[in-house]
Enzyme design. Structure first.
Site, short mmCIF file in Angstrom:
data_model
loop_
_atom_site.label_atom_id
_atom_site.label_comp_id
_atom_site.label_asym_id
_atom_site.label_seq_id
_atom_site.Cartn_x
_atom_site.Cartn_y
_atom_site.Cartn_z
N SER A 183 0.83 -1.20 0.00
CA SER A 183 0.00 0.00 0.00
C SER A 183 0.87 1.26 0.00
O SER A 183 1.67 1.46 -0.91
CB SER A 183 -0.95 -0.04 1.20
OG SER A 183 -1.92 0.97 1.10
N ASP A 226 -9.58 -5.59 -4.06
CA ASP A 226 -9.11 -4.50 -3.20
C ASP A 226 -10.19 -3.43 -3.09
O ASP A 226 -10.59 -2.82 -4.08
CB ASP A 226 -7.83 -3.89 -3.79
CG ASP A 226 -7.11 -2.97 -2.82
OD1 ASP A 226 -7.79 -2.31 -2.01
OD2 ASP A 226 -5.87 -2.89 -2.87
N HIS A 250 -7.66 -5.58 0.13
CA HIS A 250 -6.52 -4.69 0.38
C HIS A 250 -5.59 -5.23 1.45
O HIS A 250 -4.37 -5.11 1.33
CB HIS A 250 -7.01 -3.29 0.77
CG HIS A 250 -5.90 -2.28 0.84
ND1 HIS A 250 -5.24 -1.83 -0.28
CD2 HIS A 250 -5.30 -1.66 1.90
CE1 HIS A 250 -4.30 -0.96 0.07
NE2 HIS A 250 -4.32 -0.86 1.39
#
Length: 346
Positions: A195, A269, A307
């Site tokens: 991320s 995600d 995610h």
């Protein structure tokens, strides 16, 4: 009738002006809060609760480690973890890969350490580096990598407050530490970023193009401004106010085409649309420069990956392990250099 209607008009006009003034004032306050308070939205270092006070240690997972305190040039103390390999680790640690048959028996322990890659782990914006020890364990035991687990400023037990400018300094400080170490400076340095950690990795590689052996990027984004409309839809119209830019799209072209990059994307995600990863991959493939080996530029998408759980998807770690193993020629060259310099190592 006309007089009555005329009497209403000033009142309506006054109300409209008042409403507009109120909306403008609230809008101004809201934009001010967004501009000055966005760091709290982007860097929720206290989430989940206790993340700034309670940080797991590698020994909780039967891993030996060194507590590494890094001092940044601007005076911030970062409290990180360093996991250094040992030649006989396959015997002493349950779950470790036995690679002794592939190792020159004449190598000393230090030379073996220098022959293995070193992974710098840059985690996402929630939690702390202690939450990622199970991931470090895979790198350490299964892939036999040295691992530096980064703790950004304002996260975990590190001092300071988080910001893009600060993270950039933190990342450079970690790399400089490795490059100054007589042993670890001989290793191939791989950046692993999840991320926002992917954005940190891209920035660091773009500024140190000849120091990084490879990147592994998971669920990262083109830029923070382009992410806001999907991640925080209500703030989409004022995304131009985002001063934490993390503009990875503009930095990918600065990473030499010879640097291998693995991109790992969760198709489900819910925070970073997978299109960001695909667009970044297109930029990766389009890099210009010396000898890009397409076999060392890879994109892997996991159909059920969200995610935060893409790293738990079946096949994820096999892809990562194969990618790192594919850097063998580069790692072998480093190993030879390390062996030749063995007499000067600590």
């Amino acid at each position: 009738m006309d007089n009555s209607a005329g009497g209403w008009l000033p009142a309506v006009e006054t109300f409209a002006k008042g409403t507009f003034a109120t909306a403008a004032a609230l809008g101004t306050v809201g934009m001010g809060l967004l501009y000055y308070g966005q760091n709290y939205l982007i860097y929720p270092s206290a989430f989940p609760s206790g993340s700034r006070e309670e940080v797991a240690v590698p020994t909780d997972y039967n891993l030996d480690y060194d507590s590494l305190e890094l001092q940044t040039p601007d005076g911030v103390t970062l409290r990180c973890y360093l996991l250094v390999q040992h030649k006989d680790l396959g015997v002493t640690k349950v779950g470790a890969t036995h690679i002794d048959e592939d190792v020159d028996p004449d190598l000393t322990d230090n030379e073996f350490i220098a022959s293995r890659p070193t992974v710098i782990m840059f985690h996402g914006n929630g939690g702390n580096h202690g939450h990622r020890i199970p991931l470090a364990r895979v790198f350490y035991l299964k892939m036999r990598c040295n691992v530096l687990m980064m703790s950004y400023r304002g996260y975990g037990l590190s001092d300071g407050s988080p910001s893009e400018k600060g993270f950039v300094v933190d990342a450079q400080t970690a790399l400089d530490y490795l490059l100054s170490d007589p042993l670890l400076s001989q290793t191939s340095i791989i950046l692993y970023g999840q991320s926002i950690g992917g954005a940190v990795s891209i920035d660091l590689a773009s500024k140190n193009p000849d120091k990084i052996a490879a990147l592994v990027l998971e669920n990262t984004f083109m830029s923070m401004r382009s992410l806001i409309p999907s991640a925080m839809p209500l703030l989409g119209p004022v995304s131009f106010l985002c001063h934490q830019r993390w503009d990875s799209a503009s930095k990918i072209p600065r990473i030499p085409a010879s640097v291998p990059i693995l991109m790992l994307s969760g198709a489900q995600d819910e925070l970073v649309p997978p299109e960001h990863m695909r667009s970044l991959f297109e930029l990766v493939v389009a890099r210009k420069g010396d000898k890009m080996d397409n076999e060392k530029v890879k994109f892997a998408e996991f159909p059920h990956g969200g995610h935060n759980d893409t790293c738990a998807q079946p096949g994820y770690w096999s892809v990562v392990a194969d990618f790192i193993a594919g850097l063998g020629d580069r790692t072998a060259a480093k190993a030879k250099k390390a062996a030749d310099a063995g007499g000067s190592m600590l």
